[in-house]
Design a protein around this motif. Structure first.
Motif, PDB file in Angstrom:
ATOM      1  N   ASP A 182      39.248 -18.820  -3.005  1.00  0.00           N
ATOM      2  CA  ASP A 182      37.771 -19.161  -2.424  1.00  0.00           C
ATOM      3  C   ASP A 182      37.240 -20.044  -3.262  1.00  0.00           C
ATOM      4  O   ASP A 182      37.581 -20.880  -3.977  1.00  0.00           O
ATOM      5  N   ARG A 183      35.755 -20.065  -3.094  1.00  0.00           N
ATOM      6  CA  ARG A 183      34.791 -21.099  -3.683  1.00  0.00           C
ATOM      7  C   ARG A 183      35.044 -22.282  -3.412  1.00  0.00           C
ATOM      8  O   ARG A 183      34.836 -23.439  -3.864  1.00  0.00           O
ATOM      9  N   LEU A 184      36.061 -22.660  -2.313  1.00  0.00           N
ATOM     10  CA  LEU A 184      36.197 -23.889  -1.823  1.00  0.00           C
ATOM     11  C   LEU A 184      34.900 -24.701  -1.045  1.00  0.00           C
ATOM     12  O   LEU A 184      34.099 -23.943  -0.709  1.00  0.00           O
ATOM     13  N   GLN A 185      34.929 -26.000  -1.395  1.00  0.00           N
ATOM     14  CA  GLN A 185      33.859 -26.653  -0.703  1.00  0.00           C
ATOM     15  C   GLN A 185      34.225 -28.074  -0.262  1.00  0.00           C
ATOM     16  O   GLN A 185      34.570 -28.963  -1.151  1.00  0.00           O
ATOM     17  N   PHE A 186      34.161 -28.318   1.112  1.00  0.00           N
ATOM     18  CA  PHE A 186      34.545 -29.466   1.573  1.00  0.00           C
ATOM     19  C   PHE A 186      33.891 -29.572   2.893  1.00  0.00           C
ATOM     20  O   PHE A 186      33.532 -28.541   3.852  1.00  0.00           O
ATOM     21  N   VAL A 187      33.547 -30.710   3.819  1.00  0.00           N
ATOM     22  CA  VAL A 187      32.979 -31.020   4.960  1.00  0.00           C
ATOM     23  C   VAL A 187      34.119 -31.400   5.850  1.00  0.00           C
ATOM     24  O   VAL A 187      35.464 -32.006   5.664  1.00  0.00           O
ATOM     25  N   ASP A 188      33.892 -31.313   7.361  1.00  0.00           N
ATOM     26  CA  ASP A 188      34.476 -31.626   8.431  1.00  0.00           C
ATOM     27  C   ASP A 188      35.800 -30.687   8.298  1.00  0.00           C
ATOM     28  O   ASP A 188      35.716 -29.531   8.351  1.00  0.00           O
ATOM     29  N   THR A 189      36.895 -31.149   8.149  1.00  0.00           N
ATOM     30  CA  THR A 189      38.429 -30.515   8.390  1.00  0.00           C
ATOM     31  C   THR A 189      39.044 -30.976   7.190  1.00  0.00           C
ATOM     32  O   THR A 189      39.335 -32.408   7.216  1.00  0.00           O
ATOM     33  N   ILE A 190      39.918 -30.291   6.517  1.00  0.00           N
ATOM     34  CA  ILE A 190      41.128 -30.621   5.621  1.00  0.00           C
ATOM     35  C   ILE A 190      42.222 -30.290   6.005  1.00  0.00           C
ATOM     36  O   ILE A 190      42.429 -29.444   6.822  1.00  0.00           O
ATOM     37  N   ASN A 191      43.197 -30.837   5.612  1.00  0.00           N
ATOM     38  CA  ASN A 191      44.648 -30.840   5.847  1.00  0.00           C
ATOM     39  C   ASN A 191      45.182 -29.935   4.648  1.00  0.00           C
ATOM     40  O   ASN A 191      45.090 -30.285   3.626  1.00  0.00           O
ATOM     41  N   VAL A 192      45.836 -28.552   4.853  1.00  0.00           N
ATOM     42  CA  VAL A 192      46.206 -27.837   3.845  1.00  0.00           C
ATOM     43  C   VAL A 192      47.534 -27.998   3.773  1.00  0.00           C
ATOM     44  O   VAL A 192      48.225 -27.277   4.887  1.00  0.00           O
ATOM     45  N   PHE A 193      48.189 -28.584   2.765  1.00  0.00           N
ATOM     46  CA  PHE A 193      49.902 -28.405   2.775  1.00  0.00           C
ATOM     47  C   PHE A 193      50.099 -27.238   1.847  1.00  0.00           C
ATOM     48  O   PHE A 193      49.703 -27.041   0.831  1.00  0.00           O
TER      49      PHE A 193
END
Length: 816
Positions: free
Chosen positions: A514-525
């Protein structure tokens, strides 16, 4: 942010001791056990289920396909700025309930901003804008934010269609206190509406079973009216009603009760008088009653009532109460509500916003300036829109930040033009406001339910940032990966930044980051590991967020039929929109070649170069200390330990087990940001300083959301080119996760600078939009400057805002 939160609590002092501020002798009787149970039930409910509200300030009241809908969001929690809110959901919904556009907006300092770009092929018609936090979804959907939006087709420059004919209507009757009590004189309010739920003018008579007329009735304001009636035992009353269009209907009034208690309320500005009348004075049940008044889920007044001793009336002092809805409820000794009434506390406690030093020039492309004066005692967050007043007419059904957050957000059903009740304090305005209170019941919580511990089912936890949630399984999905481990590498394509995380699964194989903060889209590996190595096949399934689904929406708020706009005005507006869209396409498709200009520029230092690549907007312009970590070997220190050795006066305490980690700088805790998104100390404490590229510590003149009296700390993680090592993602699987929407920048030309793009026509209808207007801390004014387009002669400026104590402000003016 915490410093603002604690200062805000000072304004809540009125909530609990108000019943002791000279209320009346009735307020001092010792409470019995059943009375304590009532007050304690509301106290517990308020702590567990605080009310969160959302309001959107839009640049205009209607749009055409191809335009951009600009908005500023304000979020309140229990009447105070919701400084803990992080996620805001915006949806544009058509009449079929289909979400045609949606945005996830980052909230910081109780505010957020964004835009919805309407495509040129947007289907014209009636829409509703819906806004909410996840927490608000746990309660009645009627308390979300709704706003009717009409979208036109600029290629069809025709006037609005005809309103559908009124074919039916309804009349609802609301006895004051809730019931018609036999032999007890009382007032009965009523509301007439058409088949769409909009006010309907009507008049008629009230008759008894014998056909005798006992009252004449007529709507006096927006379909509402009131009459006096003393019901007789065993009698049935009916209303013979007729609308202004000639439609007729007979409606039965509520059943007359032989037991119960009547409740009359007289709102006298500084005091609210109440008078209760039992059905039978000799019944001992009326000798042990209690009246309770609550506001924002806090008890502000309580008193014992005793019919035998003649203690059946009193007054509630409102001097220490803020503006808002007050709910009065009479209980018997079994804790059963017998009567209820809403009253509105109308005070002059709004955020004062004034316009001054206006320098208006309506000639084409000329500069205009003005100042907005704000109170000098608090921090504020302001939003400003300036539009063409001739081509965009004002919506007569106005609901602004004051009327919405103080009234309509707490009431069910449609209220016509609610802003009208806050424009002045004339007796007719206040009587109309009281009619609204009598014809719209309180439904945020049920006394019966909370007294019997029937609490809302919390399906949506209070969100703090973005959440990555799922379950890990083994043995081809048959068994959960208990107490396993899932490693993450988070890469953001938009700026090539990288973050790392690792989480342990529970006994069900569930995990959450939780508490992630990012804009648009991220790639989660991601990669899951079985600690016992018993299984080689470990799989991970992510749980989709509710906002990612495409389900239809049921809208409780009535759609507007059509806007009333003169054909000439609407034709001109649509023509201008079509021309502006052509200009926009030209700008997008045809490159503009600028003349070569020789500029002697200052050579930037290495730190300034890094700041230019990372910091933007108010973060780049803010005054403070800058630290380039792309070349600084910080060792094994944390971010805050690193700063403590370099920022004078910064005190860091990361080991206090009672209060948790804390920061102090210049007398209070600074506001924290990660990659220019609001964050908290726990999030920053867990970041490896080796992943940090740049830190800027901003002095208290910085304003983000509500800013803070102790400045801000902005931390930036490394982008591509600044990473020390390329991250190896071999052996990881890939998943895409959507984040906050990128906020589009409002285009405002500067005609003092000669550019080739200025040869194009200027057909802007929103000439100025600023969702984060910053006021000067010394002069307590916010300066606005903008350039006219090629044709506007009258401007409408609308300023809305919120103070750090939750006070609300709205002002508007025609400039010409």
């Amino acid at each position: 942010m915490q410093s603002v939160f604690y200062k805000n609590k000072k304004r809540l002092k009125w909530l609990l001791p108000a019943c002791l501020l000279g209320a009346s002798a009735l307020a001092f009787y010792p409470a019995d056990e059943w009375q304590d149970k009532i007050t304690q039930a509301l106290e517990q409910y308020s702590k567990r289920f605080p009310q969160e509200k959302v309001y959107l300030h839009l640049d205009k009241d209607y749009y055409a396909a191809g335009e951009t809908m600009w908005f500023k969001a304000y979020v309140l929690l229990q009447g105070q700025p919701s400084l803990s809110a992080t996620n805001l959901y915006i949806e544009l919904v058509d009449k079929a309930g289909t979400v045609v556009n949606k945005k996830l907006i980052s909230v910081g300092g109780a505010t957020g901003a964004g835009a919805i770009e309407l495509p040129e092929n947007q289907k014209p018609g009636q829409y509703q804008l819906r806004a909410y936090t996840a927490w608000m979804l746990n309660f009645d959907a009627e308390y979300l934010f709704y706003k009717n939006i009409e979208i036109f087709d600029p290629s069809k420059q025709i006037g609005p269609g005809q309103k559908p004919a009124t074919t039916d209507f309804a009349v609802n009757f609301f006895p004051e206190g809730g019931n018609l009590i036999a032999g007890v004189p009382g007032r009965v309010a009523f509301k007439a509406i058409d088949q769409q739920g909009y006010p309907q003018e009507a008049n008629g008579i009230i008759q008894n079973l014998k056909g005798e007329t006992v009252a004449q009735v007529k709507t006096t304001r927006d379909g509402m009216g009131m009459f006096e009636l003393t019901p007789a035992a065993g009698e049935t009353y009916k209303a013979l009603m007729q609308t202004s269009k000639g439609l007729q209907k007979t409606v039965l009034l509520p059943v007359v009760k032989t037991s119960g208690i009547g409740l009359k309320v007289f709102n006298k500005s500084t005091r609210i008088f109440y008078q209760t009348s039992p059905a039978t004075k000799d019944d001992p049940m009326y000798n042990n009653l209690m009246i309770v008044a609550q506001m924002q889920q806090h008890i502000v007044y309580k008193a014992k009532l005793n019919a035998a001793e003649g203690q059946m009336s009193g007054f509630i002092p409102t001097k220490e109460l803020p503006s808002g809805i007050l709910q009065l409820t009479v209980f018997n000794s079994d804790g059963l509500p017998l009567a209820e009434r809403l009253a509105f506390v109308r005070k002059n406690d709004f955020l004062s916003l004034g316009l001054q030093n206006l320098a208006i020039n309506t000639q084409p492309r000329q500069k205009n300036t003005l100042e907005i004066k704000i109170p000098d005692t608090m921090l504020t967050s302001l939003s400003v829109s300036i539009i063409d007043a001739d081509q965009i007419v004002k919506d007569q059904d106005e609901n602004n930040i004051i009327s919405n957050l103080l009234m309509t957000s707490d009431l069910k059903g449609y209220i016509s033009n609610p802003a009208q009740y806050f424009k002045d304090a004339d007796p007719t305005t206040l009587s109309g406001l009281d009619l609204v209170m009598m014809t719209n019941g309180w439904r945020r919580f049920s006394w019966e339910k909370i007294l019997h511990n029937y609490m809302p089912d919390i399906k949506y936890p209070y969100e703090q940032g973005l959440l990555l949630k799922g379950v890990a399984t083994t043995n081809k999905g048959i068994a959960p990966l208990s107490n396993g481990k899932v490693d993450f590498i988070l890469k953001q394509p938009i700026d090539t930044s990288t973050a790392f995380s690792s989480v342990t699964t529970n006994d069900k194989g569930e995990f959450a980051v939780d508490r992630l903060q990012f804009v648009d889209t991220i790639n989660v590996f991601y990669r899951a590991n079985d600690p016992n190595k018993a299984w080689k096949d470990v799989s991970v399934k992510f749980e989709p967020h509710f906002f990612e689904s495409g389900s239809t929406v049921t809208l409780p708020y009535p759609f507007r039929n059509t806007l009333e706009i003169e054909n000439k005005v609407l034709t001109s507006y649509l023509s201008t929109v079509a021309e502006n869209s052509a200009v926009t396409r030209s700008m997008a498709n045809k490159p503009i070649f600028l003349k070569e200009i020789n500029v002697r520029e200052k050579r930037l230092s290495k730190t300034e170069n890094v700041e230019a690549r990372y910091a933007s907007g108010m973060f780049h312009a803010g005054d403070g200390y800058s630290f380039d970590l792309t070349r600084d070997e910080a060792g094994s220190l944390s971010i805050f330990q690193y700063l403590q050795s370099k920022v004078p006066g910064l005190t860091v305490n990361l080991s206090d087990p009672t209060t948790g980690p804390s920061l102090q700088w210049r007398g209070g805790p600074p506001v924290l940001f990660l990659n220019e998104m609001p964050t908290n100390i726990n999030m920053l404490s867990n970041i490896n300083i080796g992943d940090v590229a740049f830190i800027k510590v901003l002095r208290p003149t910085f304003v983000g959301g509500f800013g803070g009296s102790s400045g801000a700390i902005a931390v930036y993680t490394r982008k591509g080119g600044d990473s020390k090592n390329d991250v190896d993602t071999r052996g990881f699987e890939k998943y895409k996760k959507g984040g906050y929407n990128i906020v589009k920048e409002f285009y405002a030309p500067d005609y003092t600078v000669r550019k080739e793009i200025h040869i194009l026509q200027d057909k802007r209808l929103t000439l100025y939009w600023n969702p984060n207007l910053v006021a000067d801390s010394l002069t307590h004014t916010a300066k606005v400057s903008f350039y006219n387009n090629d044709f506007t002669r009258r401007f409408r400026i609308v300023v809305e805002g919120m103070g750090e104590d939750g006070s609300l402000g709205h002002t508007e003016q025609l400039l010409q």
